[in-house]
Design an enzyme around this catalytic site. Structure first.
Site, PDB file in Angstrom:
ATOM      1  N   TRP A  10       0.808  -1.231   0.000  1.00  0.00           N
ATOM      2  CA  TRP A  10       0.000   0.000   0.000  1.00  0.00           C
ATOM      3  C   TRP A  10       0.834   1.270   0.000  1.00  0.00           C
ATOM      4  O   TRP A  10       0.289   2.379  -0.133  1.00  0.00           O
ATOM      5  CB  TRP A  10      -0.934   0.008   1.213  1.00  0.00           C
ATOM      6  CG  TRP A  10      -1.976  -1.074   1.183  1.00  0.00           C
ATOM      7  CD1 TRP A  10      -2.234  -1.963   0.166  1.00  0.00           C
ATOM      8  CD2 TRP A  10      -2.918  -1.370   2.221  1.00  0.00           C
ATOM      9  NE1 TRP A  10      -3.267  -2.795   0.526  1.00  0.00           N
ATOM     10  CE2 TRP A  10      -3.712  -2.455   1.775  1.00  0.00           C
ATOM     11  CE3 TRP A  10      -3.167  -0.832   3.489  1.00  0.00           C
ATOM     12  CZ2 TRP A  10      -4.729  -3.008   2.557  1.00  0.00           C
ATOM     13  CZ3 TRP A  10      -4.183  -1.380   4.271  1.00  0.00           C
ATOM     14  CH2 TRP A  10      -4.951  -2.452   3.788  1.00  0.00           C
ATOM     15  N   HIS A  95      12.812  -2.573  -1.233  1.00  0.00           N
ATOM     16  CA  HIS A  95      11.967  -2.047  -2.311  1.00  0.00           C
ATOM     17  C   HIS A  95      12.731  -0.949  -3.063  1.00  0.00           C
ATOM     18  O   HIS A  95      13.484  -0.184  -2.457  1.00  0.00           O
ATOM     19  CB  HIS A  95      10.655  -1.501  -1.738  1.00  0.00           C
ATOM     20  CG  HIS A  95       9.674  -1.160  -2.818  1.00  0.00           C
ATOM     21  ND1 HIS A  95       9.743   0.022  -3.506  1.00  0.00           N
ATOM     22  CD2 HIS A  95       8.662  -1.862  -3.358  1.00  0.00           C
ATOM     23  CE1 HIS A  95       8.791   0.027  -4.433  1.00  0.00           C
ATOM     24  NE2 HIS A  95       8.122  -1.106  -4.356  1.00  0.00           N
ATOM     25  N   GLU A 167      11.122  -6.729  -9.371  1.00  0.00           N
ATOM     26  CA  GLU A 167      10.363  -5.536  -9.737  1.00  0.00           C
ATOM     27  C   GLU A 167      11.234  -4.625 -10.603  1.00  0.00           C
ATOM     28  O   GLU A 167      12.018  -3.831 -10.060  1.00  0.00           O
ATOM     29  CB  GLU A 167       9.933  -4.780  -8.486  1.00  0.00           C
ATOM     30  CG  GLU A 167       9.040  -5.579  -7.564  1.00  0.00           C
ATOM     31  CD  GLU A 167       8.201  -4.663  -6.685  1.00  0.00           C
ATOM     32  OE1 GLU A 167       6.975  -4.726  -6.805  1.00  0.00           O
ATOM     33  OE2 GLU A 167       8.771  -3.880  -5.915  1.00  0.00           O
ATOM     34  N   GLY A 173       4.658   1.612 -11.039  1.00  0.00           N
ATOM     35  CA  GLY A 173       3.829   2.810 -11.044  1.00  0.00           C
ATOM     36  C   GLY A 173       3.778   3.517 -12.380  1.00  0.00           C
ATOM     37  O   GLY A 173       3.294   4.646 -12.470  1.00  0.00           O
ATOM     38  N   GLY A 234       1.298  -2.802  -6.235  1.00  0.00           N
ATOM     39  CA  GLY A 234       1.194  -1.480  -5.640  1.00  0.00           C
ATOM     40  C   GLY A 234      -0.171  -0.869  -5.905  1.00  0.00           C
ATOM     41  O   GLY A 234      -1.151  -1.165  -5.234  1.00  0.00           O
ATOM     42  N   GLY A 235      -0.240  -0.022  -6.918  1.00  0.00           N
ATOM     43  CA  GLY A 235      -1.450   0.755  -7.202  1.00  0.00           C
ATOM     44  C   GLY A 235      -2.738  -0.063  -7.216  1.00  0.00           C
ATOM     45  O   GLY A 235      -3.753   0.352  -6.642  1.00  0.00           O
TER      46      GLY A 235
HETATM   47  P1  PGA Z   1       2.850  -0.789  -8.861  1.00  0.00           P
HETATM   48  O1  PGA Z   1       3.921  -0.960  -7.650  1.00  0.00           O
HETATM   49  O2  PGA Z   1       2.023  -2.059  -8.876  1.00  0.00           O
HETATM   50  O3  PGA Z   1       2.058   0.417  -8.516  1.00  0.00           O
HETATM   51  O4  PGA Z   1       3.641  -0.652 -10.110  1.00  0.00           O
HETATM   52  C1  PGA Z   1       4.523  -2.196  -7.388  1.00  0.00           C
HETATM   53  C2  PGA Z   1       5.503  -2.053  -6.243  1.00  0.00           C
HETATM   54  O5  PGA Z   1       6.181  -1.024  -6.160  1.00  0.00           O
HETATM   55  O6  PGA Z   1       5.607  -2.962  -5.391  1.00  0.00           O
END
Ligand code: PGA
Length: 253
Positions: A10, A95, A167, A173, A234-235
C-alpha cells in the site's frame, strides 16, 4: 509445487480507518481462499489495527520495511521484533523506492532480511533494474548483485520464509509492465542463482513474485509463467475489486 503469494504493497496510502475498510472487504471475500497465499502491507501505524482485523483469516499482515538493529538510538526506525509484536508476519525489504530515496543498499537490505528472519518474520527481498540499466544490458548483473547482498548469511533452511520480488524499476507505477516473457527470463535467472547459493531444493521452493504495474488484465498471463509465483502489487492493491481479481488470477494460473 509452490503456492503463489500475492501481496498488496500500500506504500504511503490510507488512514487507519481506510485500511480497516479495505481489509474488512478482503477478509470477507478472500479470508478462506485456497491455492494462493495473500498479504497486505499497510503503513507501520496501521499495522496493529490491520493485523487484529485479519485475525482468524489466512491473510497475512506485512510490513513495508524493517530495521536491522533490535533496539537503541535509531530515531525513526522500527525493529523486526517490534513489527512482529504489532502483528506482522512478513517484512518487505529493499523495495526500489527505499533504494532510490532512502539509501538502502544491497548490504543493508541483507541486514534487514536477516533481522526479519531472526525475529521470526518472513522476508520479501525486492530486486530489479532501472530503465538505463536494462537498456545498457545490465539487467542480470544488477539483479545478481542485489540478490547476493540480500542472501548473505542465509542457507537452505530459509526457503519457506524467503520470497524474492523481481520488480523492474521502469515498470513500477508507470503502467508499463514487463511482458510475461521478459519477466520469466529474469525469474528463471534468479532461480538459477538461488540454486547456486542455497541449493536446488531450496531454489525450487522459494517463491519469486513479479511486481510492476500488475493489474487484473495482465496478472494471469504473468503468473502462468513457470517461475512467476505471485505478485507484489502497488497501485492495483488499493482497490478491493482489482486486488481480488489479481488474487483470483494467481489462483487460476
Ligand atoms: P505498482 O507498484 O504495482 O504500482 O507498479 C509495485 C511495487 O512497487 O511494489
Amino acid at each position: 509445487m509452490r503456492t503463489p503469494f500475492v501481496v498488496g504493497n500500500w506504500k504511503l496510502n490510507k488512514t487507519i480507518a481506510e485500511a480497516l475498510a479495505l481489509v474488512t472487504e478482503l477478509k470477507n471475500q478472500l479470508g478462506a481462499v485456497k491455492g494462493v497465499a495473500v498479504g497486505v502491507a499497510p503503513t507501520f501505524v496501521a499495522l496493529p489495527a490491520v493485523a487484529k482485523r485479519l485475525e482468524g483469516s489466512t491473510l497475512a499482515t506485512c510490513a513495508q520495511d524493517c530495521f536491522w538493529e533490535s533496539s537503541g538510538a535509531w530515531t525513526g526506525e522500527v525493529s523486526a521484533a517490534q513489527l512482529a509484536d504489532a502483528g506482522a508476519t512478513w517484512a518487505i525489504v529493499g523495495h526500489s523506492e527505499r533504494r532510490q530515496f532512502f539509501g538502502d543498499r544491497s548490504d543493508t537490505v541483507g541486514k534487514k532480511a536477516r533481522a526479519a528472519l531472526a525475529a521470526g518474520l518472513g522476508a520479501i527481498v525486492c530486486v530489479g533494474e532501472s530503465l538505463a540499466e536494462r537498456d545498457g544490458g545490465k539487467t542480470l548483473a544488477v539483479v545478481d548483485e542485489q540478490l547476493d547482498g540480500g542472501l548473505v548469511g542465509m542457507d537452505a533452511s530459509v526457503a519457506p520464509k524467503l520470497v524474492i520480488a523481481y520488480e523492474p524499476v521502469w515498470a513500477i507505477g508507470t503502467g508499463r509492465t514487463a511482458t510475461p516473457g521478459q519477466a520469466q527470463e529474469v525469474h528463471a535467472h534468479i532461480r538459477k542463482r538461488l540454486a547456486d547459493r542455497l541449493g536446488a531444493v531450496a531454489a525450487d521452493a522459494i517463491r519469486i513474485q513479479y511486481g510492476g504495474s500488475v493489474k487484473p488484465s495482465n496478472a494471469e498471463a504473468l503468473m502462468a509463467e513457470n517461475d512467476i509465483d505471485g505478485a507484489l502489487v502497488g497501485g492495483a492493491s488499493l482497490e478491493a475489486a482489482d486486488f481480488i481479481a489479481i488474487v483470483k488470477a494467481a489462483r487460476s494460473a
